[in-house]
Design a protein around this motif. Structure first.
Motif, PDB file in Angstrom:
ATOM      1  N   TYR A  79       0.786  -1.343  -0.032  1.00 30.48           N
ATOM      2  CA  TYR A  79       0.139   0.005   0.151  1.00 30.48           C
ATOM      3  C   TYR A  79       1.074   1.185   0.053  1.00 30.48           C
ATOM      4  CZ  TYR A  79      -4.551  -2.300   0.600  1.00 30.48           C
ATOM      5  OH  TYR A  79      -5.682  -2.897   0.474  1.00 30.48           O
ATOM      6  N   PHE A  80       1.819   1.357   0.807  1.00 25.12           N
ATOM      7  CA  PHE A  80       2.788   2.434   0.869  1.00 25.12           C
ATOM      8  C   PHE A  80       3.253   2.681  -0.502  1.00 25.12           C
ATOM      9  CE2 PHE A  80       6.885   4.499   1.476  1.00 25.12           C
ATOM     10  CZ  PHE A  80       6.493   5.629   2.201  1.00 25.12           C
ATOM     11  N   VAL A  81       3.722   1.570  -1.161  1.00 27.91           N
ATOM     12  CA  VAL A  81       4.636   1.786  -2.548  1.00 27.91           C
ATOM     13  C   VAL A  81       3.717   2.177  -3.505  1.00 27.91           C
ATOM     14  CG1 VAL A  81       5.708   0.475  -4.280  1.00 27.91           C
ATOM     15  CG2 VAL A  81       6.391   0.211  -1.827  1.00 27.91           C
ATOM     16  N   LEU A  82       2.534   2.121  -3.097  1.00 25.66           N
ATOM     17  CA  LEU A  82       1.294   2.472  -4.230  1.00 25.66           C
ATOM     18  C   LEU A  82       0.982   3.826  -3.994  1.00 25.66           C
ATOM     19  CD1 LEU A  82      -1.525  -0.342  -4.436  1.00 25.66           C
ATOM     20  CD2 LEU A  82       0.145   0.495  -6.415  1.00 25.66           C
ATOM     21  N   CYS A  83       0.921   4.242  -2.612  1.00 25.49           N
ATOM     22  CA  CYS A  83       0.336   5.645  -2.227  1.00 25.49           C
ATOM     23  C   CYS A  83       1.381   6.897  -2.445  1.00 25.49           C
ATOM     24  CB  CYS A  83      -0.153   5.381  -0.858  1.00 25.49           C
ATOM     25  SG  CYS A  83      -1.696   4.622  -0.828  1.00 25.49           S
ATOM     26  N   TYR A  84       2.498   6.357  -1.668  1.00 23.02           N
ATOM     27  CA  TYR A  84       3.593   7.302  -1.637  1.00 23.02           C
ATOM     28  C   TYR A  84       3.937   8.213  -3.194  1.00 23.02           C
ATOM     29  CZ  TYR A  84       7.630  10.194  -0.291  1.00 23.02           C
ATOM     30  OH  TYR A  84       8.470  11.127  -0.108  1.00 23.02           O
ATOM     31  N   PRO A  85       4.117   7.311  -4.045  1.00 24.83           N
ATOM     32  CA  PRO A  85       4.356   7.789  -5.429  1.00 24.83           C
ATOM     33  C   PRO A  85       3.092   8.547  -6.091  1.00 24.83           C
ATOM     34  CG  PRO A  85       5.263   5.591  -5.343  1.00 24.83           C
ATOM     35  CD  PRO A  85       4.375   5.632  -4.208  1.00 24.83           C
ATOM     36  N   LEU A  86       2.214   7.995  -5.685  1.00 29.37           N
ATOM     37  CA  LEU A  86       0.771   8.514  -6.253  1.00 29.37           C
ATOM     38  C   LEU A  86       0.743  10.092  -5.652  1.00 29.37           C
ATOM     39  CD1 LEU A  86      -1.852   8.383  -7.775  1.00 29.37           C
ATOM     40  CD2 LEU A  86      -2.785   7.406  -5.606  1.00 29.37           C
ATOM     41  N   SER A  87       0.677  10.059  -4.209  1.00 26.06           N
ATOM     42  CA  SER A  87       0.617  11.422  -3.849  1.00 26.06           C
ATOM     43  C   SER A  87       1.744  12.256  -4.213  1.00 26.06           C
ATOM     44  CB  SER A  87       0.361  11.265  -2.288  1.00 26.06           C
ATOM     45  OG  SER A  87       1.608  10.832  -1.582  1.00 26.06           O
ATOM     46  N   GLN A  88       3.031  11.724  -4.322  1.00 28.43           N
ATOM     47  CA  GLN A  88       4.117  12.925  -4.510  1.00 28.43           C
ATOM     48  C   GLN A  88       3.990  13.265  -6.255  1.00 28.43           C
ATOM     49  OE1 GLN A  88       6.458  14.155  -2.815  1.00 28.43           O
ATOM     50  NE2 GLN A  88       5.143  13.128  -1.387  1.00 28.43           N
ATOM     51  N   GLY A  89       3.449  12.276  -7.232  1.00 30.35           N
ATOM     52  CA  GLY A  89       2.990  12.608  -8.571  1.00 30.35           C
ATOM     53  C   GLY A  89       1.942  13.621  -8.694  1.00 30.35           C
ATOM     54  N   LEU A  90       0.976  13.318  -7.685  1.00 31.90           N
ATOM     55  CA  LEU A  90      -0.337  14.390  -7.731  1.00 31.90           C
ATOM     56  C   LEU A  90       0.405  15.916  -7.315  1.00 31.90           C
ATOM     57  CD1 LEU A  90      -3.082  11.937  -6.356  1.00 31.90           C
ATOM     58  CD2 LEU A  90      -2.836  12.939  -8.659  1.00 31.90           C
ATOM     59  N   LEU A  91       1.252  15.609  -6.256  1.00 29.85           N
ATOM     60  CA  LEU A  91       1.914  17.048  -5.772  1.00 29.85           C
ATOM     61  C   LEU A  91       2.581  17.792  -6.954  1.00 29.85           C
ATOM     62  CD1 LEU A  91       3.245  16.741  -2.327  1.00 29.85           C
ATOM     63  CD2 LEU A  91       1.472  18.326  -3.268  1.00 29.85           C
ATOM     64  N   TRP A  92       3.418  16.828  -7.830  1.00 29.77           N
ATOM     65  CA  TRP A  92       4.006  17.472  -8.827  1.00 29.77           C
ATOM     66  C   TRP A  92       3.276  17.961  -9.887  1.00 29.77           C
ATOM     67  CZ3 TRP A  92       3.962  15.708 -13.855  1.00 29.77           C
ATOM     68  CH2 TRP A  92       5.030  16.168 -14.767  1.00 29.77           C
ATOM     69  N   PHE A  93       2.044  17.362 -10.108  1.00 34.38           N
ATOM     70  CA  PHE A  93       1.073  17.639 -11.200  1.00 34.38           C
ATOM     71  C   PHE A  93       0.464  19.004 -10.713  1.00 34.38           C
ATOM     72  CE2 PHE A  93      -3.347  17.396 -12.517  1.00 34.38           C
ATOM     73  CZ  PHE A  93      -3.168  17.484 -14.042  1.00 34.38           C
ATOM     74  N   GLU A  94      -0.029  19.258  -9.403  1.00 34.43           N
ATOM     75  CA  GLU A  94      -0.525  20.084  -8.974  1.00 34.43           C
ATOM     76  C   GLU A  94       0.298  21.511  -8.956  1.00 34.43           C
ATOM     77  OE1 GLU A  94      -2.102  18.931  -5.057  1.00 34.43           O
ATOM     78  OE2 GLU A  94      -1.717  20.839  -4.543  1.00 34.43           O
ATOM     79  N   ARG A  95       1.582  21.267  -8.838  1.00 38.84           N
ATOM     80  CA  ARG A  95       2.480  22.467  -9.005  1.00 38.84           C
ATOM     81  C   ARG A  95       2.867  22.887 -10.503  1.00 38.84           C
ATOM     82  NH1 ARG A  95       6.028  19.941  -4.831  1.00 38.84           N
ATOM     83  NH2 ARG A  95       6.843  18.647  -6.319  1.00 38.84           N
ATOM     84  N   ARG A  96       2.698  21.800 -11.618  1.00 31.73           N
ATOM     85  CA  ARG A  96       2.722  22.154 -12.919  1.00 31.73           C
ATOM     86  C   ARG A  96       1.564  23.077 -13.202  1.00 31.73           C
ATOM     87  NH1 ARG A  96       5.907  19.835 -17.123  1.00 31.73           N
ATOM     88  NH2 ARG A  96       4.027  19.809 -18.318  1.00 31.73           N
ATOM     89  N   ILE A  97       0.477  22.607 -12.729  1.00 31.85           N
ATOM     90  CA  ILE A  97      -0.866  23.249 -12.987  1.00 31.85           C
ATOM     91  C   ILE A  97      -0.802  24.438 -12.409  1.00 31.85           C
ATOM     92  CG2 ILE A  97      -3.288  23.208 -12.295  1.00 31.85           C
ATOM     93  CD1 ILE A  97      -3.325  21.076 -14.171  1.00 31.85           C
ATOM     94  N   GLN A  98      -0.361  24.796 -11.422  1.00 27.41           N
ATOM     95  CA  GLN A  98      -0.388  26.108 -10.504  1.00 27.41           C
ATOM     96  C   GLN A  98       0.475  26.974 -11.343  1.00 27.41           C
ATOM     97  OE1 GLN A  98      -2.542  26.729  -8.466  1.00 27.41           O
ATOM     98  NE2 GLN A  98      -3.264  24.826  -7.442  1.00 27.41           N
ATOM     99  N   ALA A  99       1.847  26.293 -11.910  1.00 30.07           N
ATOM    100  CA  ALA A  99       2.748  27.158 -12.630  1.00 30.07           C
ATOM    101  C   ALA A  99       2.077  27.801 -13.899  1.00 30.07           C
ATOM    102  CB  ALA A  99       3.896  26.286 -12.933  1.00 30.07           C
ATOM    103  N   GLY A 100       0.993  27.117 -14.196  1.00 32.40           N
ATOM    104  CA  GLY A 100       0.417  27.678 -15.544  1.00 32.40           C
ATOM    105  C   GLY A 100       0.911  26.730 -16.776  1.00 32.40           C
ATOM    106  N   THR A 101       1.248  25.605 -16.626  1.00 35.70           N
ATOM    107  CA  THR A 101       1.831  24.991 -17.675  1.00 35.70           C
ATOM    108  C   THR A 101       0.581  24.498 -18.443  1.00 35.70           C
ATOM    109  OG1 THR A 101       3.549  23.967 -16.387  1.00 35.70           O
ATOM    110  CG2 THR A 101       3.386  23.014 -18.354  1.00 35.70           C
ATOM    111  N   PRO A 102       0.537  25.102 -19.982  1.00 33.35           N
ATOM    112  CA  PRO A 102      -0.868  24.624 -20.714  1.00 33.35           C
ATOM    113  C   PRO A 102      -0.597  23.130 -20.890  1.00 33.35           C
ATOM    114  CG  PRO A 102       0.709  25.682 -21.983  1.00 33.35           C
ATOM    115  CD  PRO A 102       1.633  25.907 -20.691  1.00 33.35           C
ATOM    116  N   LEU A 103      -1.776  22.318 -20.525  1.00 35.05           N
ATOM    117  CA  LEU A 103      -1.797  20.954 -20.574  1.00 35.05           C
ATOM    118  C   LEU A 103      -2.659  20.553 -21.814  1.00 35.05           C
ATOM    119  CD1 LEU A 103      -2.569  19.840 -17.026  1.00 35.05           C
ATOM    120  CD2 LEU A 103      -0.365  19.786 -18.023  1.00 35.05           C
ATOM    121  N   SER A 104      -3.543  21.392 -22.283  1.00 36.95           N
ATOM    122  CA  SER A 104      -4.480  21.071 -23.226  1.00 36.95           C
ATOM    123  C   SER A 104      -3.727  20.992 -24.716  1.00 36.95           C
ATOM    124  CB  SER A 104      -5.710  21.629 -23.354  1.00 36.95           C
ATOM    125  OG  SER A 104      -5.631  22.821 -24.045  1.00 36.95           O
ATOM    126  N   VAL A 105      -3.961  20.296 -25.428  1.00 36.05           N
ATOM    127  CA  VAL A 105      -3.328  20.408 -26.947  1.00 36.05           C
ATOM    128  C   VAL A 105      -3.858  21.811 -27.741  1.00 36.05           C
ATOM    129  CG1 VAL A 105      -3.008  19.268 -29.185  1.00 36.05           C
ATOM    130  CG2 VAL A 105      -3.551  17.693 -27.026  1.00 36.05           C
TER     131      VAL A 105
END
Lengths: 261, 259
Positions: free
Chosen positions: B194-220
């Motif tokens: 469970y830890f191996v699943l959840c930890y990278p998932l939450s870290q990945g989501l944090l990274w995604f959040e930061r990218r979105i907040q930085a205004g990186t355009p995601l849509s094509v």
């Protein structure tokens, strides 16, 4: 009332007749009538809370009047009730610039300008070209990919002007466009507005910049207590007002501005 | 200490893992869609839409997930609506997490400044485009942190499905324990998975959040339009060869990253 519009369609972009509006029993606009001719600048001045902004917001029906008539390009849009069949279409011909800019914070400057034309069906290529051209016109090409929060107030307001122009409106409404800006930014924005005036853009602005109104406006309208107290040439209204109430306002205004300086 | 023959159970563990991921994916997508619908109903000016949405949120926020699981699996079964473990499990996760997500979405949509809606209206945008292109993308940014927390929470909560033998990780752990009687070892390994699943998932989501907040355009579409605008700007710049604007040209080669 339709007579009024029919007689003036040739030159009038906007016609207002007998407009009234109240908020919770308080009369904010009281039987206001006004015409705006094509390629002219109309400056609406007056105390805060006097009904200036409400009047402006009625012109693109962001605010619904209670009574009266409004016509845009000779076409009645409000005649005791909303008679405009297509509100989005109307708003594309009446651009608006807000006091607090209201740029879309999740989009870059150029995307802010692209959004509405794209939504209105302008092909993407043309929308992008138009946006880049407009950013050049407001001297902001170097900020095209900046987000609103990275820009100064003056830059944001110039993007907002470009955004409002992107739909090629027949009239542009400005609601105290420089009220939340520092003097330097105010200068930048007024410069752009001056150029627009030079290009023959029809503009209605609510403003506290009396010297700008004096220099640029063709007509100054003094609104107080929801009524048009006086209107006329800027030199006359601001320099030699007929109405005692206008004189009183101008005296207070110049006093408060001197004390600020 | 380690005496469980793990190689014999690797297939079971793998199947449990896949099952856990399926419950998470189906449960989360369903909960997000239902949550958005409930949030929009709660924001509607129409009372007949608002009242059921309020009732729904309040009921499921105040009932434990385990009770919901028992109700959908055993409760509905007892009145002839027999659902299998996967149907009952995902349904429970969807209806339970939709209540929480609807609250997150509602406050995010409310958090978008009123001036934004007005500006879009003044630009002649219709209600659906105003929501889709102005309000929703901004609400998404506001909703992201809470939504991400809920996703990780949902993944962990799939372990409660052990009570209906849902064949996910925890159920596999229980089966292995009953075969080997090595509870400490087995559940340590399960917890580690469970830890191996959840930890990278939450870290990945944090990274995604930061990218979105930085205004990186995601849509094509956004990327394409930005590229087109930049190409146009670059062309005009070089044509004019304005030395004074060299700075600006540099600035527009990459979208500015927000501080």
């Amino acid at each position: 009332m339709t007579e009024v519009t029919e007689n003036r369609t040739a030159t009038d972009v906007l016609t207002i007749a007998g407009l009234s509006k109240s908020f919770g029993g308080r009369l904010v606009l009281d039987d206001v009538s006004l015409s705006v001719h094509r390629s002219t600048i109309t400056a609406i001045i007056g105390q805060s809370g006097g009904g200036k902004t409400t009047l402006l917001r009625c012109l693109n029906l962001l605010e619904r009047p209670d009574r009266g008539l409004i016509a845009v390009d000779g076409e009645p849009i409000f005649d005791r009730r909303v008679v405009c069949r297509d509100l989005p279409e109307l708003r594309r011909s009446v651009g608006m610039v807000f006091q607090r800019f209201n740029l879309f914070p999740h989009l870059t400057a150029v995307e802010n300008v692209i959004l509405a034309p794209l939504d209105a069906g302008v092909p993407e290529r043309e929308a992008v070209e138009r946006a880049v051209g407009l950013l050049r016109r407001v001297r902001l090409t170097h900020r095209a990919t900046a987000y609103p929060e990275q820009m100064s107030g003056g830059e944001q307001q110039r993007v907002a002007i470009a955004r409002a122009l992107a739909l090629r409106p027949s009239v542009l409404l400005f609601d105290e466009p420089t009220s939340s800006l520092d003097p330097e930014s105010t200068g930048e924005v007024l410069r752009v507005m001056r150029e627009l005036a030079g290009d023959g853009m029809t503009m209605v602005l609510v403003t506290h910049e009396l010297s700008f109104a004096r220099d640029v406006a063709d007509r100054v309208v003094f609104v107080d207590g929801g009524r048009i107290v006086e209107e006329g040439e800027p030199g006359q209204v601001l320099g030699n007002p007929r109405e005692p109430r206008t004189r009183e306002f101008l005296t207070h205004f110049s006093q408060s501005h001197q004390s600020k300086e | 200490m380690f005496q469980v023959p793990w190689s014999e159970y690797s297939v079971d563990l793998w199947e449990g893992l896949l099952k856990t991921l399926s419950y998470t994916a189906v449960g989360f997508v369903g909960a997000a869609l239902l949550g958005l619908a409930v949030a929009l109903m709660r924001l509607s000016p129409a009372r007949p839409l608002r009242i059921p949405a309020v009732l729904y949120t309040e009921v499921f926020k105040n009932v434990p997930l385990l009770a919901v699981i028992f109700l959908t699996y055993f409760g509905l079964g007892s009145i002839g609506l027999k659902l299998d473990a996967f149907q009952a499990g995902t349904l429970s996760l969807v209806i339970f997490y939709a209540a929480y997500l609807s609250e997150i979405f509602r406050s995010a949509i409310n958090g978008v400044h009123g001036g934004q809606q007005e500006a879009a209206e003044a630009l002649g945008m219709r209600r659906i485009s105003t929501f889709g292109k102005v309000v929703f993308p901004q609400a998404l940014r506001l909703a992201l942190p809470g939504t991400n927390t809920m996703l990780v929470d949902l993944l962990k909560s799939t372990s409660l499905l052990v009570t209906i033998s849902a064949a996910e990780l925890m159920s596999q752990g229980r089966l292995i324990t009953s075969a080997t009687f090595r509870a400490l070892e087995v559940y340590l390994v399960i917890a580690a998975v469970y830890f191996v699943l959840c930890y990278p998932l939450s870290q990945g989501l944090l990274w995604f959040e930061r990218r979105i907040q930085a205004g990186t355009p995601l849509s094509v579409g956004r990327r394409r339009r930005l590229r087109a605008a930049k190409a146009l700007l670059d062309r005009k710049m070089s044509a004019q060869e304005m030395s004074t604007q060299e700075m600006s040209a540099q600035e527009i080669t990459t979208p500015e990253v927000r501080a």
